[in-house]
Design a protein around this motif. Structure first.
Motif, PDB file in Angstrom:
ATOM      1  N   TYR A 133       0.835  -1.201   0.000  1.00 42.75           N
ATOM      2  CA  TYR A 133       0.000   0.000   0.000  1.00 42.75           C
ATOM      3  C   TYR A 133       0.868   1.247   0.000  1.00 42.75           C
ATOM      4  O   TYR A 133       1.940   1.273   0.607  1.00 42.75           O
ATOM      5  CB  TYR A 133      -0.918   0.021   1.225  1.00 42.75           C
ATOM      6  CG  TYR A 133      -1.896  -1.122   1.224  1.00 42.75           C
ATOM      7  CD1 TYR A 133      -2.955  -1.140   0.335  1.00 42.75           C
ATOM      8  CD2 TYR A 133      -1.722  -2.211   2.074  1.00 42.75           C
ATOM      9  CE1 TYR A 133      -3.836  -2.210   0.296  1.00 42.75           C
ATOM     10  CE2 TYR A 133      -2.594  -3.286   2.059  1.00 42.75           C
ATOM     11  CZ  TYR A 133      -3.658  -3.277   1.158  1.00 42.75           C
ATOM     12  OH  TYR A 133      -4.512  -4.330   1.121  1.00 42.75           O
ATOM     13  N   GLU A 134       0.366   2.272  -0.674  1.00 44.89           N
ATOM     14  CA  GLU A 134       0.987   3.579  -0.617  1.00 44.89           C
ATOM     15  C   GLU A 134       0.139   4.427   0.328  1.00 44.89           C
ATOM     16  O   GLU A 134      -1.074   4.539   0.135  1.00 44.89           O
ATOM     17  CB  GLU A 134       1.007   4.210  -2.007  1.00 44.89           C
ATOM     18  CG  GLU A 134       1.662   5.567  -2.045  1.00 44.89           C
ATOM     19  CD  GLU A 134       1.268   6.330  -3.304  1.00 44.89           C
ATOM     20  OE1 GLU A 134       2.118   6.485  -4.182  1.00 44.89           O
ATOM     21  OE2 GLU A 134       0.102   6.749  -3.405  1.00 44.89           O
ATOM     22  N   VAL A 135       0.782   4.995   1.353  1.00 41.00           N
ATOM     23  CA  VAL A 135       0.040   5.833   2.294  1.00 41.00           C
ATOM     24  C   VAL A 135       0.537   7.262   2.161  1.00 41.00           C
ATOM     25  O   VAL A 135       1.737   7.530   2.285  1.00 41.00           O
ATOM     26  CB  VAL A 135       0.209   5.336   3.744  1.00 41.00           C
ATOM     27  CG1 VAL A 135      -0.693   6.149   4.668  1.00 41.00           C
ATOM     28  CG2 VAL A 135      -0.134   3.868   3.839  1.00 41.00           C
ATOM     29  N   GLN A 136      -0.383   8.167   1.873  1.00 43.74           N
ATOM     30  CA  GLN A 136      -0.028   9.569   1.653  1.00 43.74           C
ATOM     31  C   GLN A 136      -0.377  10.388   2.896  1.00 43.74           C
ATOM     32  O   GLN A 136      -1.548  10.630   3.166  1.00 43.74           O
ATOM     33  CB  GLN A 136      -0.776  10.108   0.431  1.00 43.74           C
ATOM     34  CG  GLN A 136      -0.519  11.577   0.120  1.00 43.74           C
ATOM     35  CD  GLN A 136       0.949  11.827  -0.231  1.00 43.74           C
ATOM     36  OE1 GLN A 136       1.468  11.255  -1.185  1.00 43.74           O
ATOM     37  NE2 GLN A 136       1.623  12.655   0.567  1.00 43.74           N
ATOM     38  N   PRO A 137       0.639  10.829   3.676  1.00 47.03           N
ATOM     39  CA  PRO A 137       0.334  11.665   4.838  1.00 47.03           C
ATOM     40  C   PRO A 137      -0.191  13.027   4.375  1.00 47.03           C
ATOM     41  O   PRO A 137       0.124  13.467   3.263  1.00 47.03           O
ATOM     42  CB  PRO A 137       1.687  11.834   5.540  1.00 47.03           C
ATOM     43  CG  PRO A 137       2.598  10.840   4.905  1.00 47.03           C
ATOM     44  CD  PRO A 137       2.073  10.605   3.533  1.00 47.03           C
ATOM     45  N   PRO A 138      -0.994  13.685   5.222  1.00 48.82           N
ATOM     46  CA  PRO A 138      -1.516  15.002   4.838  1.00 48.82           C
ATOM     47  C   PRO A 138      -0.400  16.049   4.814  1.00 48.82           C
ATOM     48  O   PRO A 138       0.704  15.806   5.306  1.00 48.82           O
ATOM     49  CB  PRO A 138      -2.523  15.315   5.950  1.00 48.82           C
ATOM     50  CG  PRO A 138      -2.107  14.477   7.102  1.00 48.82           C
ATOM     51  CD  PRO A 138      -1.446  13.262   6.540  1.00 48.82           C
ATOM     52  N   GLN A 179       4.479   6.963   1.868  1.00 43.51           N
ATOM     53  CA  GLN A 179       5.174   5.795   2.403  1.00 43.51           C
ATOM     54  C   GLN A 179       4.670   4.539   1.701  1.00 43.51           C
ATOM     55  O   GLN A 179       3.473   4.421   1.442  1.00 43.51           O
ATOM     56  CB  GLN A 179       4.887   5.647   3.893  1.00 43.51           C
ATOM     57  CG  GLN A 179       5.522   6.718   4.756  1.00 43.51           C
ATOM     58  CD  GLN A 179       5.286   6.443   6.235  1.00 43.51           C
ATOM     59  OE1 GLN A 179       5.244   5.299   6.659  1.00 43.51           O
ATOM     60  NE2 GLN A 179       5.131   7.495   7.010  1.00 43.51           N
ATOM     61  N   LEU A 180       5.564   3.607   1.447  1.00 47.05           N
ATOM     62  CA  LEU A 180       5.188   2.326   0.859  1.00 47.05           C
ATOM     63  C   LEU A 180       5.220   1.292   1.975  1.00 47.05           C
ATOM     64  O   LEU A 180       6.249   1.135   2.642  1.00 47.05           O
ATOM     65  CB  LEU A 180       6.157   1.946  -0.252  1.00 47.05           C
ATOM     66  CG  LEU A 180       5.797   0.664  -0.991  1.00 47.05           C
ATOM     67  CD1 LEU A 180       4.464   0.809  -1.701  1.00 47.05           C
ATOM     68  CD2 LEU A 180       6.863   0.309  -1.996  1.00 47.05           C
ATOM     69  N   ILE A 181       4.101   0.631   2.195  1.00 47.85           N
ATOM     70  CA  ILE A 181       4.027  -0.322   3.300  1.00 47.85           C
ATOM     71  C   ILE A 181       3.606  -1.691   2.784  1.00 47.85           C
ATOM     72  O   ILE A 181       2.557  -1.835   2.132  1.00 47.85           O
ATOM     73  CB  ILE A 181       3.058   0.189   4.380  1.00 47.85           C
ATOM     74  CG1 ILE A 181       3.672   1.418   5.063  1.00 47.85           C
ATOM     75  CG2 ILE A 181       2.782  -0.893   5.416  1.00 47.85           C
ATOM     76  CD1 ILE A 181       2.688   2.341   5.670  1.00 47.85           C
ATOM     77  N   PRO A 222       2.358  -0.987  13.888  1.00 45.15           N
ATOM     78  CA  PRO A 222       2.365   0.110  12.907  1.00 45.15           C
ATOM     79  C   PRO A 222       3.787   0.460  12.487  1.00 45.15           C
ATOM     80  O   PRO A 222       4.736   0.229  13.230  1.00 45.15           O
ATOM     81  CB  PRO A 222       1.734   1.264  13.683  1.00 45.15           C
ATOM     82  CG  PRO A 222       2.015   0.965  15.110  1.00 45.15           C
ATOM     83  CD  PRO A 222       2.009  -0.533  15.242  1.00 45.15           C
ATOM     84  N   PRO A 223       3.952   1.034  11.284  1.00 44.13           N
ATOM     85  CA  PRO A 223       5.274   1.506  10.877  1.00 44.13           C
ATOM     86  C   PRO A 223       5.721   2.619  11.825  1.00 44.13           C
ATOM     87  O   PRO A 223       4.896   3.414  12.263  1.00 44.13           O
ATOM     88  CB  PRO A 223       5.045   2.067   9.466  1.00 44.13           C
ATOM     89  CG  PRO A 223       3.692   1.620   9.058  1.00 44.13           C
ATOM     90  CD  PRO A 223       2.921   1.331  10.288  1.00 44.13           C
TER      91      PRO A 223
END
Lengths: 290, 258
Positions: B64-69, B79-81, B215-216
Motif C-alpha cells: 500500500y501507498e500511504v499519503q500523509p496530509p 510511504q510504501l508499506i 504500525p510503521p
C-alpha cells in the motif's frame, strides 16, 4: 459478489415454489384430484429444482447430508432442515388432496409455516453477513418473504392477495435499492480500517499480491454486472411488478395470467442478478476495489 | 461443533511488524511449500504456466501507498508499506458459526481455527463471512483452505526445537513475523504488542482477531550530516568573478538562457 447462475436460479425458483406451497397449505377450499396434482407439481418443480440447482456450486455435493447437522449456529443448515421438513409435510398433505380428496387442514397449516420458515432462513444466509453491508438489513428477509408470497399467490391464482403483495414488494424493492446504495459507506469499513494505516494518511493499493486473479477476486469483486445497474433496475421493476399488476387488474383470462407469471419470473431473475452483482464485500478493500 | 468455545486456554497467533516487512514474499512461498507438502489437500495452481495463472494461497502480501496530509503547507513524502495477510484466528470467528456441516471449528485448547476437510462440502459460505479474505476454496480439491498456523509444525516433536513455529515466521528474513501466545501477557508477542501499539484489522467488524499488526515507526527527519556540504555548492549564486561574467555574457547572446 459473483452472481452465480445456480444461486440466482435457486433463490428465484425455490422462493416461488415455497410461496405456492404456502398458499396451497392455508387454502380453506383447496383443489383436489388432477387440479391439485398440477398445482403441487409446479410447486415441487420450483422448490426441489431450486434446491438441486443450489448444489451445483458445491465443491463436494456428495457430502450434502452433513449440512443438516449445525442448526444451532448456521442459517444454511437451518434452511436445509426447514426445506426438507416442509417438502415432506406438504407431500403428505398433497397426497391427501390428490389421491383421497381429503383436506387435512392442520397439516397444510404446518406446511405453510414451514414454507415461510424456509424462505426466511434462505434470506438470513445473506442478511447475516456483516461483510456485505448491502445485505445486512431487514429489507433482505422482508423482500425474500414478500416476493415469495406475492409470486406464490400469483401462481396459485389468488388475485386478492397477489395484487397488494406485488405492489408492496415493488415499493420495498425500490426502497431497498435506494437505501442499499449508501450502506457500504455507512458501515464504517474503509481501506484505512482494513489496513490500520489510517493514522498515517490516505491509503491506496499500490501493488496487489499477485499478477493474476484469485478465488477471492473472482468470488467477491464483480464489476461487470453493476455497469447497467440502473437499466436493470427499471427492467426488473417493470417486468417483476408493473406488468403482472396490470395483467391482474384486467378481466381474468388464462393468457393474461400466463403473461403475468412469465413476466414476474423474468423480473425476479433480473433483480436477483442485481442482488448479487451489486453487493460489495469488504474484502475488496484490500485490493483497492469494490 | 460450529459453536465457538466461550474461551480458549491459549490464543496462539502472529504479530506482524509493518515497520520491518520488506515485501519479499518469502513467507508466501514457504507457506505454499509447507502446506502443499504436508497437512490436508495440496494448494493447487490453475494454468500455472499461462498468462492467466491463479492458485490457492493461505498468505498473501499486499503493498500500500500511504499519503500523509500536508505538514505546514509542505507536501509529505508518501510511504510504501508491505502488508502480509493471512487468517487472524479471530476470537469471534464469523467463518466458524456459518458452517453448515461442522467442518470449520475453533480449538478450545489454543484458539486455532481449522477446517476438517473430510466434512467440508465446499459451499464457500465461510469465505463470504470472513472480512479478511483469509479463506480460499481450492479449485482442484473443492474444499476450503486456510492458514492452520502450521499446527503440524508447532507441536511436531520430530522437528528440531527452533523449527516448531509456523513456516512463514521461521523463514522471514527481516524478523517481521512473530509467533506466540497472545493470551499470556508475559509472552514476547504480548510485550511486543503492548510496547509498539499493536492493532486489530477492521475492528468495527467485531471479529476480535488474535493476530496483531505493529504500525510503521514514524519517519526520521534527515539531519545535516556533512559540515563541508555548504562550501561545495556546485552553483555560484553570489554573482562574482569569471563564472559570473561568463554567465551574463552567454545570457546576453541571442537565444541565451536568462
Amino acid at each position: 459478489m459473483h452472481p452465480a447462475p445456480s444461486v440466482i436460479l435457486f433463490t428465484t425458483f425455490s422462493g416461488l415454489g415455497f410461496g405456492l406451497l404456502f398458499w396451497l397449505g392455508i387454502n380453506p377450499n383447496p383443489p383436489t384430484g388432477w387440479v391439485a396434482f398440477v398445482f403441487f407439481a409446479i410447486a415441487y418443480l420450483g422448490a426441489v429444482g431450486g434446491l438441486l440447482a443450489s448444489t451445483f456450486h458445491l465443491g463436494h455435493p456428495e457430502r450434502a447430508l452433513k449440512a443438516f447437522s449445525q442448526w444451532k449456529t448456521s442459517w444454511l443448515s437451518r434452511e436445509g432442515i426447514c426445506a426438507v421438513a416442509t417438502l415432506l409435510i406438504m407431500a403428505l398433505y398433497g397426497a391427501g388432496l390428490v389421491f383421497f380428496g381429503a383436506h387435512w387442514a392442520p397439516l397444510g397449516w404446518l406446511g405453510a409455516l414451514g414454507a415461510l420458515a424456509t424462505v426466511f432462513t434462505t434470506s438470513m444466509i445473506y442478511a447475516q453477513l456483516k461483510t456485505v453491508p448491502r445485505w445486512k438489513h431487514w429489507t433482505t428477509p422482508a423482500l425474500f418473504l414478500l416476493l415469495s408470497l406475492g409470486g406464490g399467490a400469483l401462481l396459485a391464482g389468488n388475485v386478492r392477495f397477489a395484487l397488494p403483495l406485488l405492489i408492496i414488494a415493488g415499493v420495498l424493492q425500490a426502497f431497498a435499492w435506494f437505501h442499499g446504495d449508501g450502506r457500504f459507506a455507512a458501515s464504517g469499513t474503509t481501506m484505512e480500517t482494513a489496513t490500520g494505516l489510517g493514522h498515517i494518511g490516505t491509503v491506496r493499493a499500490f501493488e496487489p499480491p499477485h499478477t493474476g486473479t484469485n478465488y477471492l477476486m473472482k468470488e467477491f469483486i464483480h464489476v461487470v454486472g453493476r455497469k447497467h445497474a440502473l437499466q436493470l433496475r427499471v427492467i426488473a421493476l417493470v417486468l417483476g411488478f408493473v406488468v403482472p399488476v396490470l395483467m391482474l387488474l384486467m378481466t381474468f383470462h388464462h393468457w393474461n395470467a400466463l403473461v403475468a407469471v412469465v413476466s414476474h419470473i423474468a423480473g425476479v431473475l433480473a433483480l436477483r442478478w442485481l442482488f448479487f452483482a451489486q453487493a460489495e464485500h469488504v474484502v475488496g478493500l484490500y485490493y483497492g476495489k469494490r | 461443533m460450529t459453536e465457538l468455545p466461550t474461551s480458549t486456554a491459549k490464543k496462539l497467533g502472529l504479530v506482524i511488524d509493518l515497520d520491518t516487512c520488506v515485501g519479499c514474499h518469502a513467507c508466501v512461498v514457504s507457506c505454499k511449500g509447507w502446506n502443499t507438502e504436508n497437512y490436508g489437500a495440496p494448494l493447487s495452481d490453475q494454468n500455472a504456466y499461462s498468462g492467466a495463472a491463479s492458485g490457492t494461497f493461505l498468505n498473501r502480501v499486499h503493498s500500500y501507498e500511504v499519503q500523509p496530509p500536508m505538514l505546514r503547507d509542505e507536501p509529505q513524502a508518501a510511504q510504501l508499506i508491505h502488508f502480509p495477510k493471512s487468517c487472524l484466528h479471530c476470537d469471534d470467528a464469523p467463518c466458524v458459526t456459518v458452517c453448515p456441516t461442522g467442518a470449520s471449528y475453533k480449538r478450545s485448547e489454543d484458539g486455532i481455527v481449522l477446517v476438517n476437510e473430510q466434512d467440508c462440502i465446499g459451499c464457500g459460505l465461510c469465505a463470504w463471512a470472513c472480512p479478511y479474505g483469509a479463506r480460499e476454496l481450492d479449485e482442484k480439491a473443492g474444499v476450503m483452505k486456510k492458514c492452520t498456523l502450521c499446527v503440524d509444525r508447532i507441536y511436531n516433536e520430530n522437528l528440531p526445537e527452533e523449527d516448531r513455529q509456523p513456516a512463514c515466521v521461521r523463514t522471514c528474513p527481516s524478523n517481521a513475523r512473530h509467533f506466540g501466545d497472545l493470551a499470556d501477557p508475559e509472552s514476547d508477542v504480548s510485550i511486543l504488542v503492548a510496547e509498539r501499539g499493536g492493532f486489530d484489522l477492521m475492528p468495527e467488524q467485531g471479529t476480535k482477531p488474535t493476530n496483531k499488526y505493529l504500525p510503521p515507526r514514524p519517519k526520521d527527519v534527515e539531519p545535516e550530516y556533512d559540515i563541508l556540504a555548504p562550501y561545495l555548492e556546485p552553483i555560484a549564486k553570489d554573482g562574482k568573478g569569471f563564472i559570473s561574467w561568463l554567465d551574463k555574457a552567454l545570457s546576453a547572446l541571442p537565444g541565451g538562457a536568462k
